[in-house]
Design a protein around this motif. Structure first.
Motif, PDB file in Angstrom:
ATOM      1  N   PHE A  79     -33.884-106.075   7.829  1.00  0.00           N
ATOM      2  CA  PHE A  79     -34.438-104.713   7.877  1.00  0.00           C
ATOM      3  C   PHE A  79     -35.773-104.729   8.609  1.00  0.00           C
ATOM      4  O   PHE A  79     -36.065-103.829   9.414  1.00  0.00           O
ATOM      5  N   ASN A  80     -36.596-105.741   8.332  1.00  0.00           N
ATOM      6  CA  ASN A  80     -37.848-105.881   9.071  1.00  0.00           C
ATOM      7  C   ASN A  80     -37.574-105.990  10.564  1.00  0.00           C
ATOM      8  O   ASN A  80     -38.253-105.371  11.391  1.00  0.00           O
ATOM      9  N   PHE A  81     -36.569-106.806  10.903  1.00  0.00           N
ATOM     10  CA  PHE A  81     -36.232-107.019  12.313  1.00  0.00           C
ATOM     11  C   PHE A  81     -35.895-105.707  13.010  1.00  0.00           C
ATOM     12  O   PHE A  81     -36.424-105.391  14.074  1.00  0.00           O
ATOM     13  N   THR A  82     -34.999-104.935  12.401  1.00  0.00           N
ATOM     14  CA  THR A  82     -34.533-103.732  13.078  1.00  0.00           C
ATOM     15  C   THR A  82     -35.583-102.623  13.106  1.00  0.00           C
ATOM     16  O   THR A  82     -35.530-101.741  13.965  1.00  0.00           O
ATOM     17  N   THR A  83     -36.544-102.666  12.185  1.00  0.00           N
ATOM     18  CA  THR A  83     -37.591-101.639  12.167  1.00  0.00           C
ATOM     19  C   THR A  83     -38.850-102.067  12.925  1.00  0.00           C
ATOM     20  O   THR A  83     -39.796-101.291  13.046  1.00  0.00           O
ATOM     21  N   GLY A  84     -38.869-103.311  13.418  1.00  0.00           N
ATOM     22  CA  GLY A  84     -39.994-103.761  14.209  1.00  0.00           C
ATOM     23  C   GLY A  84     -41.124-104.386  13.421  1.00  0.00           C
ATOM     24  O   GLY A  84     -42.214-104.609  13.962  1.00  0.00           O
ATOM     25  N   PHE A  85     -40.872-104.706  12.127  1.00  0.00           N
ATOM     26  CA  PHE A  85     -41.903-105.353  11.320  1.00  0.00           C
ATOM     27  C   PHE A  85     -41.803-106.863  11.535  1.00  0.00           C
ATOM     28  O   PHE A  85     -40.746-107.451  11.323  1.00  0.00           O
ATOM     29  N   PRO A  86     -42.894-107.525  11.939  1.00  0.00           N
ATOM     30  CA  PRO A  86     -42.802-108.916  12.415  1.00  0.00           C
ATOM     31  C   PRO A  86     -42.782-109.984  11.330  1.00  0.00           C
ATOM     32  O   PRO A  86     -43.589-110.913  11.326  1.00  0.00           O
ATOM     33  N   CYS A  87     -41.838-109.873  10.390  1.00  0.00           N
ATOM     34  CA  CYS A  87     -41.676-110.918   9.375  1.00  0.00           C
ATOM     35  C   CYS A  87     -40.180-111.105   9.139  1.00  0.00           C
ATOM     36  O   CYS A  87     -39.557-110.338   8.393  1.00  0.00           O
ATOM     37  N   PHE A  88     -39.600-112.102   9.785  1.00  0.00           N
ATOM     38  CA  PHE A  88     -38.169-112.370   9.656  1.00  0.00           C
ATOM     39  C   PHE A  88     -37.899-113.753  10.230  1.00  0.00           C
ATOM     40  O   PHE A  88     -38.739-114.337  10.929  1.00  0.00           O
ATOM     41  N   GLY A  89     -36.739-114.300   9.929  1.00  0.00           N
ATOM     42  CA  GLY A  89     -36.443-115.628  10.446  1.00  0.00           C
ATOM     43  C   GLY A  89     -35.031-116.087  10.125  1.00  0.00           C
ATOM     44  O   GLY A  89     -34.183-115.310   9.675  1.00  0.00           O
ATOM     45  N   PHE A  90     -34.804-117.360  10.347  1.00  0.00           N
ATOM     46  CA  PHE A  90     -33.497-117.990  10.203  1.00  0.00           C
ATOM     47  C   PHE A  90     -33.578-119.035   9.096  1.00  0.00           C
ATOM     48  O   PHE A  90     -34.508-119.850   9.065  1.00  0.00           O
ATOM     49  N   CYS A  91     -32.610-119.012   8.182  1.00  0.00           N
ATOM     50  CA  CYS A  91     -32.598-119.939   7.052  1.00  0.00           C
ATOM     51  C   CYS A  91     -31.325-120.787   7.087  1.00  0.00           C
ATOM     52  O   CYS A  91     -30.215-120.241   7.107  1.00  0.00           O
ATOM     53  N   PHE A  92     -31.503-122.106   7.039  1.00  0.00           N
ATOM     54  CA  PHE A  92     -30.399-123.050   7.210  1.00  0.00           C
ATOM     55  C   PHE A  92     -30.579-124.167   6.190  1.00  0.00           C
ATOM     56  O   PHE A  92     -31.569-124.915   6.242  1.00  0.00           O
ATOM     57  N   ALA A  93     -29.668-124.271   5.234  1.00  0.00           N
ATOM     58  CA  ALA A  93     -29.780-125.294   4.195  1.00  0.00           C
ATOM     59  C   ALA A  93     -28.501-126.107   4.130  1.00  0.00           C
ATOM     60  O   ALA A  93     -27.399-125.572   4.269  1.00  0.00           O
ATOM     61  N   VAL A  94     -28.658-127.395   3.877  1.00  0.00           N
ATOM     62  CA  VAL A  94     -27.510-128.303   3.777  1.00  0.00           C
ATOM     63  C   VAL A  94     -27.506-128.939   2.391  1.00  0.00           C
ATOM     64  O   VAL A  94     -28.539-129.453   1.924  1.00  0.00           O
ATOM     65  N   PHE A  95     -26.356-128.880   1.739  1.00  0.00           N
ATOM     66  CA  PHE A  95     -26.165-129.510   0.435  1.00  0.00           C
ATOM     67  C   PHE A  95     -25.090-130.584   0.576  1.00  0.00           C
ATOM     68  O   PHE A  95     -24.091-130.376   1.271  1.00  0.00           O
ATOM     69  N   LYS A  96     -25.310-131.717  -0.099  1.00  0.00           N
ATOM     70  CA  LYS A  96     -24.295-132.765  -0.151  1.00  0.00           C
ATOM     71  C   LYS A  96     -23.818-132.897  -1.589  1.00  0.00           C
ATOM     72  O   LYS A  96     -24.619-133.155  -2.487  1.00  0.00           O
ATOM     73  N   ASP A  97     -22.538-132.674  -1.803  1.00  0.00           N
ATOM     74  CA  ASP A  97     -21.984-132.652  -3.162  1.00  0.00           C
ATOM     75  C   ASP A  97     -22.779-131.698  -4.061  1.00  0.00           C
ATOM     76  O   ASP A  97     -23.105-132.011  -5.211  1.00  0.00           O
ATOM     77  N   ASN A  98     -23.132-130.549  -3.483  1.00  0.00           N
ATOM     78  CA  ASN A  98     -23.872-129.476  -4.164  1.00  0.00           C
ATOM     79  C   ASN A  98     -25.314-129.850  -4.526  1.00  0.00           C
ATOM     80  O   ASN A  98     -25.962-129.133  -5.292  1.00  0.00           O
ATOM     81  N   ASN A  99     -25.812-130.936  -3.986  1.00  0.00           N
ATOM     82  CA  ASN A  99     -27.209-131.312  -4.180  1.00  0.00           C
ATOM     83  C   ASN A  99     -28.004-131.010  -2.910  1.00  0.00           C
ATOM     84  O   ASN A  99     -27.534-131.289  -1.803  1.00  0.00           O
ATOM     85  N   PRO A 100     -29.223-130.442  -3.045  1.00  0.00           N
ATOM     86  CA  PRO A 100     -30.023-130.132  -1.857  1.00  0.00           C
ATOM     87  C   PRO A 100     -30.244-131.363  -0.988  1.00  0.00           C
ATOM     88  O   PRO A 100     -30.601-132.441  -1.489  1.00  0.00           O
ATOM     89  N   TYR A 101     -30.044-131.224   0.316  1.00  0.00           N
ATOM     90  CA  TYR A 101     -30.168-132.346   1.243  1.00  0.00           C
ATOM     91  C   TYR A 101     -31.181-132.058   2.352  1.00  0.00           C
ATOM     92  O   TYR A 101     -32.043-132.878   2.640  1.00  0.00           O
TER      93      TYR A 101
END
Length: 252
Positions: free
Chosen positions: A87-109
């Motif tokens: 919503f910030n992105f489409t309205t021009g508010f400069p707080c947004f990003g990309f989130c990428f997480a990897v889990f191994k056997d459901n444990n944070p990696y």
């Protein structure tokens, strides 16, 4: 698999394709609905398609905000929010990003949170510390008179007089990363509203930066065993026990 290289490669490709839509109405065109019932906008679809193009050939499990869960019975699960703060992105508010997480056997990696406008890259492998643009980061030392927090609640909370500043920016994953780097002292959401896709990458980064992460009762925060894009959580992230206890007292 070099997860850090892959995550940043995907982030840069999304950045290239969606930034021309920043602050423009056409980017907010509704093209569908996510499994949780939220609307899927054009920029969400563009970015999600890029993610799937890279991840599907790997036959890993995928949990993404717009697609939901793709279960390939793999030991690896990748949790994605292609645009945190859309919503910030489409309205021009400069707080947004990309989130990428990897889990191994459901444990944070591994966790990667990337800000498109600043090019800031927050990342952490479990057990190896948190980094911003290659430099190690940690939560800042708590000072009650200088504390800055962000929060989301359906309750009327009297926190403004107990900290120096309250900032609410509408991109929970990015705001969590700010706690990791010391720009915020704490953040919490007790509506509940945030999903695994919103918090997974920055959860890993915050833990490695020394943050305390709990639920609304002060118990250690844990993801549900079945990682998915629909469950919603109450979560508190704080840089110090004193701040955590103040927040817990206030929300009770």
């Amino acid at each position: 698999m070099n997860w850090n290289e892959l995550g940043l490669k995907i982030a840069k490709e999304i950045e290239k394709d969606v930034m021309p839509y920043f602050g423009k109405k056409e980017g907010a065109k509704i093209v569908g609905y996510s499994p949780s019932g939220d609307t899927t906008e054009l920029v969400d679809r563009i970015s999600e398609d890029i993610v799937l193009k890279h991840l599907k050939p790997l036959n890993v499990n995928i949990v993404s905000e717009e697609t939901g869960t793709i279960d390939n019975n793999s030991e690896w699960t990748v949790v994605i929010d292609p645009i945190d703060g859309s919503f910030n992105f489409t309205t021009g508010f400069p707080c947004f990003g990309f989130c990428f997480a990897v889990f191994k056997d459901n444990n944070p990696y591994y966790g990667l949170t990337y800000e498109f406008l600043t090019k800031n890259t927050y990342e952490a492998f479990a057990g190896k510390g948190a980094f911003l643009n290659g430099e190690k980061i940690k939560v800042k030392e708590y000072n009650e008179k200088e504390a800055v927090i962000s929060y989301y609640s359906r309750k009327n909370l009297n926190l403004i007089g107990k900290v120096r500043r309250v900032r609410i920016m509408g991109a929970f994953g990015i705001e969590m990363a700010y706690v990791a780097r010391g720009a915020l002292d704490g953040i919490f959401d007790i509506r509940p509203y945030v999903r695994t896709t919103d918090i997974a990458s920055s959860y890993i980064i915050c833990k490695e930066a020394g943050a305390i992460i709990t639920d609304e009762n002060g118990d250690e925060f844990k993801f549900k065993f079945d990682l998915n894009a629909t469950d919603r959580y109450n979560i508190i992230v704080a840089n110090d026990e004193k701040l955590l206890n103040m927040i817990l007292e206030e929300i009770k």
